[in-house]
Write a protein that holds these residues in place. Structure first.
Motif, mmCIF file in Angstrom:
data_model
loop_
_atom_site.group_PDB
_atom_site.id
_atom_site.type_symbol
_atom_site.label_atom_id
_atom_site.label_comp_id
_atom_site.label_asym_id
_atom_site.label_seq_id
_atom_site.Cartn_x
_atom_site.Cartn_y
_atom_site.Cartn_z
ATOM 1 N N PHE A 35 -7.086 -0.486 -2.210
ATOM 2 C CA PHE A 35 -6.809 -0.591 -0.773
ATOM 3 C C PHE A 35 -7.515 -1.792 -0.142
ATOM 4 O O PHE A 35 -7.018 -2.372 0.829
ATOM 5 C CB PHE A 35 -7.170 0.715 -0.067
ATOM 6 C CG PHE A 35 -6.260 1.852 -0.441
ATOM 7 C CD1 PHE A 35 -4.938 1.845 -0.057
ATOM 8 C CD2 PHE A 35 -6.721 2.927 -1.208
ATOM 9 C CE1 PHE A 35 -4.077 2.879 -0.411
ATOM 10 C CE2 PHE A 35 -5.878 3.957 -1.569
ATOM 11 C CZ PHE A 35 -4.552 3.934 -1.172
ATOM 12 N N ASN A 74 -5.629 -0.413 6.575
ATOM 13 C CA ASN A 74 -5.594 -0.096 5.143
ATOM 14 C C ASN A 74 -6.981 0.253 4.615
ATOM 15 O O ASN A 74 -7.127 0.999 3.650
ATOM 16 C CB ASN A 74 -5.032 -1.276 4.352
ATOM 17 C CG ASN A 74 -3.523 -1.365 4.427
ATOM 18 O OD1 ASN A 74 -2.900 -0.681 5.230
ATOM 19 N ND2 ASN A 74 -2.936 -2.228 3.622
ATOM 20 N N ASP A 89 -3.222 4.461 10.248
ATOM 21 C CA ASP A 89 -2.194 3.696 9.544
ATOM 22 C C ASP A 89 -0.830 3.825 10.204
ATOM 23 O O ASP A 89 -0.112 2.825 10.364
ATOM 24 C CB ASP A 89 -2.118 4.162 8.082
ATOM 25 C CG ASP A 89 -1.132 3.344 7.278
ATOM 26 O OD1 ASP A 89 -1.334 2.128 7.151
ATOM 27 O OD2 ASP A 89 -0.145 3.916 6.779
ATOM 28 N N MET A 117 0.818 -1.209 0.000
ATOM 29 C CA MET A 117 0.000 0.000 0.000
ATOM 30 C C MET A 117 0.856 1.265 0.000
ATOM 31 O O MET A 117 0.528 2.258 -0.655
ATOM 32 C CB MET A 117 -0.914 -0.016 1.230
ATOM 33 C CG MET A 117 -1.949 1.091 1.292
ATOM 34 S SD MET A 117 -1.396 2.639 2.051
ATOM 35 C CE MET A 117 -0.922 2.147 3.686
#
Length: 453
Positions: free
Chosen positions: A422, A340, A363, A279
């Motif tokens: 995502f 995420n 995150d 990511m």
């Protein structure tokens, strides 16, 4: 032999940060983080600012690969005694001092060299700095594992991360500001002098006390017995002895201690951070595509994000001391892919600052927490007789699969929108969750005594 983790009170868990070696790790972390950008992002910015061709800059970026291949000379750092230095300072501190001297000298060499006139010499200094940096990482990682007991490993990791991140600020924003008000030579000269932080710390700290357990002694006795039977003599016999002891024994020891579970452990190490790395490569392009300004990205994703990462790392050190490594490892294995999903929510929300703040908070706190817990876990897997070699293997494997898969993220985004990208990055984290649950039964670091401790 089994030593179950004893749950501490919150007060004693927080007190772990007062340990002298935990404090010292803050400054060693600074020394480890300082060279990274100076042969990476800051280095390429300097070259481009001076008008060096992009092709040359691209080739020079390869110097950073030293950190990806450090496992190949980790056995040398683990076993080779440096003349005089090892006798005076000990095995770990000797290599730290040598590496820090090479880094500091190389940065000063870059500062005193004109890249327009002598680009080849700048490249030589940069290569020396990169290999010195990777060697320093090997020695510091080994020291960190050997210097304290397992319950303090989370705090050592958190302290290291804090120092490392401060160094990245100094070598990134700090160097750019120095170059703006002065010039690049001044910037690199100051950075070279800042390596003195690591040198002074290495001179102050004590060499860790390491014992070799009976199982390891029996393993190495087999090497002695083999050498007594071999026909090799002279330098060939000595080289064979060193190679078996420094290269073969660390891997044989790991496989012997964990058996078939060792393969699951290596698979888990390779998958634990895939979700974050996968990511992370597309994070900045996502912010820009969504409509955030560069200033918003710098203030929230970079500055605020750094603060959240450090909070997460510090929290990880406390929670490992309070609850043990395994429970926190399972928790962070679940947490990383779940956070995420906040970016999928942000993709639907649009360029709202509060959404960016919430996504970055979730995150980066979880990321900092996961890093400190995972470093403590990797540390628990090592045998202190082979710390540098085994940890170099683990740390290389930790990022390699994620970095490989991250190369395809651009293609994936082009075929699906950001929302589903995502979502997919979260699903990639599922194998790590399954493996964490399996390893809780078969290879729980809180119940298995670490060799040499």
């Amino acid at each position: 032999m089994h030593t179950p983790h004893t749950q501490r009170s919150w007060r004693s868990a927080f007190a772990v940060y007062r340990h002298p070696r935990v404090i010292g790790m803050l400054f060693l972390g600074f020394a480890a983080g300082l060279p990274l950008l100076l042969v990476g992002g800051t280095f390429t910015a300097w070259l481009r600012d001076l008008g060096v061709e992009l092709a040359a800059i691209g080739f020079l970026s390869w110097v950073g690969m030293a950190h990806s291949i450090k496992v190949f000379w980790a056995p040398v750092v683990d076993r080779l005694a440096l003349p005089l230095l090892t006798r005076w300072f000990g095995r770990r501190r000797a290599w730290m001092l040598l590496a820090q001297t090479v880094i500091g000298g190389s940065l000063l060499g870059i500062a005193l060299t004109d890249p327009i006139q002598h680009l080849w010499l700048v490249a030589v200094w940069a290569v020396l700095a990169a290999f010195g940096s990777a060697t320093q990482d090997i020695a510091i990682d080994a020291y960190r594992i050997e210097a304290v007991t397992r319950d303090r490993q989370g705090a050592m990791a958190a302290s290291y991360i804090l120092g490392y991140r401060v160094a990245l600020l100094a070598a990134g924003a700090g160097a750019l500001h120095l170059a703006a008000v002065g010039n690049w030579s001044i910037a690199y000269g100051v950075m070279g002098l800042l390596m003195g932080v690591g040198l002074i710390t290495t001179l102050i700290i004590r060499e860790p006390e390491v014992t070799v357990d009976q199982t390891t002694q029996r393993l190495e006795q087999r090497v002695v017995d083999y050498l007594q039977r071999t026909r090799h003599r002279g330098w060939r016999r000595g080289l064979t002895a060193w190679f078996i002891g420094a290269v073969i024994c660390p891997f044989a020891d790991f496989m012997k201690r964990f058996g078939w579970v060792a393969l699951l452990i290596l698979l888990f190490i390779g998958t634990f951070r895939i979700s974050d790395i996968f990511m992370g490569v597309m994070a900045n392009p996502f912010y820009l595509d969504l409509g955030f300004t560069k200033t918003q990205i710098a203030n929230v994703a970079a500055a605020f994000g750094l603060a959240m990462t450090l909070i997460g790392a510090a929290l990880g050190g406390v929670l490992v001391a309070r609850f043990g490594i395994m429970r926190m490892l399972i928790f962070t294995a679940f947490l990383a892919p779940l956070t995420n999903l906040t970016f999928s929510w942000l993709a639907l929300l649009g360029p709202e600052t509060y959404g960016l703040v919430m996504a970055i908070m979730a995150d980066n706190v979880s990321g900092g927490l996961a890093i400190s817990v995972f470093i403590a876990y990797l540390s628990s897997l090592t045998n202190t007789a082979y710390t540098a070699t085994q940890y170099a293997l683990f740390s290389s494997l930790m990022t390699l699969p994620g970095q490989f898969l991250a190369g395809f993220t651009g293609v994936l985004v082009e075929h699906i929108d950001w929302f589903w990208f995502f979502i997919s990055s979260a699903f990639i984290g599922v194998p790590a969750i399954v493996l964490a649950l399996v390893l809780a039964r078969w290879a729980n670091p809180d119940r298995i005594e670490q060799p040499g401790q």
